[in-house]
Design an enzyme around this catalytic site. Structure first.
Site, PDB file in Angstrom:
ATOM      1  CD  GLU A 168      -3.040  -0.529   0.059  1.00  0.00           C
ATOM      2  OE1 GLU A 168      -3.620   0.801   0.071  1.00  0.00           O
ATOM      3  OE2 GLU A 168      -3.305  -1.314  -0.785  1.00  0.00           O
TER       4      GLU A 168
ATOM      5  CB  SER B 227     -49.513 -30.692  30.034  1.00  0.00           C
ATOM      6  OG  SER B 227     -50.736 -31.136  29.646  1.00  0.00           O
TER       7      SER B 227
END
Length: 728
Positions: free
Chosen positions: A171, A437
């Site tokens: 870079e 239940s």
């Protein structure tokens, strides 16, 4: 006579007038220094009389012509050409200097103009990096990173040297020498782009890229570019090269939501940036050009080719030698599967919801220590996914949730759905569903606290309460049954009768005392679980059955610290104390243990380990539940559909019970066998309140001992009670 020499006529010197014998005062070639001869070197002697020097004496014009010929044909031309070249060089240097000075003035003016549109330099400051929240398991292993970056901030000296070198090589190779702007790189980029007719190279330095990321919008305008230059010069003046490079590496975007090299390393390689290899460092540096295009998860071949380019750039820059290049090229990077699909993200999302309530806003990286057992988490995830993959289609079930807690209420595993990548909705925490239940234990506990026992007889027969006529799942009736049988077989008629006897309000109070926090409807049908609850809260409400009767507050966060070790939060304190008296606890555990032995939860029975629990199936088979526990862990399993559509008769005793068993087997690996609390304890007689025949609810929290809670209308002596509990 002596002779005297003849008197000679005096010849006066005069300038050449064309006559012979005249004196020529002009210089000839012999009068000038030869090439390389000093100007004051002695000259060669000349004949006294030029006219008599030779028989071929020449006139003035002839001598001038001869002198010219002796100088050579190109002598004067060469001297004149060199002079003109020298004048050209001098003029070029002069005007270059002038233009350079004016160029500097113009550039400075332009930069000054755009700098004037920025805030005052006294207000310039590098914005803080968004904090990272590192969420770890009970054993310290990473669960997830949360925050805007997705990774930790790492110091430059903590990174392997070849990682920042890879970035500089590809870079900004002159990063260490330029002043924020690289004129050489900029000129090269301009030339390459002009030659190709399109944008091929960029001239931005790492400092410029950092300035853009820190302060500016991503728009491509001349004004923004000039401001970028100004800010780059300021950064170079304000910070050292290492500080600039460190800021850049911790903030640059590298794809897949990862900001900074640590986030990217964890995302792609499943490790910290501190541990990446040379080849992996080259892959990360290669992402800078185009994160999505070169991501190894998107295009492995293109990512590998780009990494090779980075390695060659590092070699050209002198960062690595031939052998290192060969080793790196031969290495194959292992790309991890997308961690964003794993179930730990449900935990991480929940932690992020809870975090502000513990520490408020966060402006620094923190570590959140959780109660999660990652091995159990993964086992629960596998069990749920496998079950849904094999039977979900047949039973028309698309979703599920699993929650496991220990006796203190610490969440050891939490699965909020079948697949996080497809749906981030956390059903374990937020989905309110009818428990069916599975709610009955609160009804039975309320009845036991009012004096009933596991051996109390109730008749299983058709019943009508107002306009409501509940029926059993099998549509059959057994007649007289004990409460143990009624609960283990999940008989709806008996549960409805018990709720009517103790009253819906007492059932609600009991459920809330144990940990149910969702709104509950005060009606008769509450006995069959028609009010909605979340998997987490009903699991927490079952924990007192497993830990000796003590209420818990479900929790997942143990402590919160900064990266420097400062303690921000540490969990202290317990739950609400005792919520079930020892006798009632023993009675309930005996009844619910039968559910796994002979009742509807036989598919969940654990070989060689005492366990208890309850199945649950809501109306029209929309929800299937199994909630059970041992002396160490409590787990709740739910299955169903997000749109609340009915399943194809998926009951709590089928798929949920099998998932529960798999999870609990994994959770108890290596744990000693533990009895269910209170199940083998004999009751101790205590005095009853006069005239009531019942123990007031207030006595429960005070734990006065093991009260004798007689069945209304039956004998109240200890012997009678023992016979009813243990039979005979």
């Amino acid at each position: 006579m002596t002779g005297r020499p003849p008197k000679r006529q005096r010849i006066e010197p005069r300038f050449h007038d064309g006559e012979s014998g005249s004196l020529d005062m002009r210089l000839t070639a012999e009068d000038r220094p030869a090439a390389g001869q000093r100007p004051n070197a002695p000259r060669k002697a000349k004949p006294a009389n030029r006219q008599n020097a030779s028989s071929g004496s020449r006139s003035g014009p002839a001598r001038r012509k001869s002198a010219k010929s002796r100088r050579g044909k190109g002598g004067r031309k060469r001297r004149g050409g060199n002079s003109r070249l020298l004048r050209f060089v001098k003029r070029g240097a002069y005007w270059s200097a002038v233009l350079g000075i004016w160029g500097i003035v113009v550039v400075a003016g332009v930069l000054g103009y755009y700098a004037a549109h920025l805030p005052p330099t006294s207000e310039w400051a590098v914005p803080k990096r968004p904090p990272n929240i590192r969420i770890v398991s009970a054993s310290g292993h990473l669960i997830a990173n949360r925050g805007d970056t997705g990774g930790e901030a790492v110091r430059l000296e903590q990174l392997p040297h070849y990682l920042p070198e890879a970035v500089m090589a590809i870079e900004d190779r002159r990063f260490r020498s330029h002043f924020g702007i690289d004129p050489i790189g900029l000129a090269r980029a301009v030339f390459v782009n002009a030659s190709s007719g399109r944008l091929v190279q960029g001239g931005s330095t790492l400092t410029q890229q950092l300035a853009k990321n820190l302060f500016l919008e991503p728009d491509r305008t001349f004004s923004r570019k000039m401001q970028e230059v100004v800010l780059s010069l300021w950064l170079e003046q304000k910070f050292s090269k290492d500080e600039i490079l460190e800021m850049y590496l911790n903030r640059v975007y590298l794809g897949a939501g990862a900001y900074g090299v640590d986030a990217a390393a964890r995302r792609y390689f499943g490790k910290s940036a501190r541990l990446v290899t040379l080849n992996e460092a080259a892959i990360l540096a290669g992402l800078l050009k185009a994160p999505s295009r070169y991501a190894p998860t998107n295009n492995p071949k293109l990512s590998e080719e780009r990494a090779q380019t980075v390695l060659l750039a590092m070699h050209d820059a002198g960062y690595i030698d031939d052998d290192q290049v060969k080793v790196a090229l031969a290495e194959t990077a292992t790309i991890v599967a997308n961690r964003q699909t794993s179930s730990e993200n449900y935990v991480a999302d929940w932690v992020m919801e809870l975090l502000p309530g513990y520490v408020g806003s966060i402006d620094t990286d923190v570590i959140v220590d959780t109660t999660i057992d990652l091995d159990l988490q993964h086992a629960a995830e596998r069990s749920l996914r496998t079950a849904l993959a094999s039977e979900g289609g047949k039973l028309a079930v698309s979703q599920g949730a699993v929650v496991t807690l220990d006796g203190s209420g610490a969440v050891k595993a939490l699965i909020g759905g079948a697949n996080y990548a497809r749906s981030q909705y956390n059903r374990a925490i937020h989905a309110r569903r009818q428990p069916g239940s599975a709610f009955k234990p609160f009804v039975y506990l309320a009845a036991v606290e009012q004096g009933l026992t596991p051996e109390t007889i109730r008749v299983d027969e058709p019943v009508r309460i107002g306009n409501w006529a509940p029926q059993n799942y099998t549509r059959k009736y057994r007649g007289p049954v004990t409460l143990t049988e009624a609960l283990s077989l999940s008989l709806n008629t008996v549960a409805a009768r018990l709720a009517q006897e103790v009253g819906p309000a007492r059932v609600i109070d009991t459920a809330q005392r144990l940990g149910i926090s969702s709104p509950l409807q005060k009606n008769a049908s509450i006995a069959l679980g028609t009010s909605e609850v979340t998997p987490l809260e009903i699991a927490a409400a079952f924990v007192p059955f497993s830990n000796g009767g003590y209420g818990v507050v479900p929790h997942v966060i143990r402590s919160i610290r900064t990266m420097k070790g400062k303690l921000l939060y540490s969990r202290k304190g317990d739950g609400p104390g005792r919520v079930i008296d020892p006798y009632s606890l023993g009675a309930m555990n005996r009844m619910m243990a039968e559910t796994l032995s002979t009742g509807t939860g036989r598919a969940a029975e654990l070989e060689g380990r005492p366990a208890a629990g309850k199945t649950g199936t809501s109306q029209d088979f929309r929800d299937g539940w199994f909630i059970g526990y041992t002396g160490q862990l409590t787990t709740a399993v739910w299955i169903g559909n997000d749109d609340n559509s009915p399943t194809k008769r998926a009951t709590g005793g089928s798929l949920p019970a099998r998932i529960w068993k798999d999870v609990m087997v994994a959770g108890h690996d290596g744990l000693p066998v533990s009895a269910l609390p209170g199940i083998y304890e004999a009751p101790v007689q205590v005095a009853e309140p006069a005239g009531s025949g019942l123990v007031p609810p207030g006595r429960i929290g005070d734990d006065p001992g093991r009260p004798i809670l007689p069945e209304p209308g039956k004998g109240r002596g200890p012997l009678n009670l023992l016979q009813r509990i243990f039979g005979g």
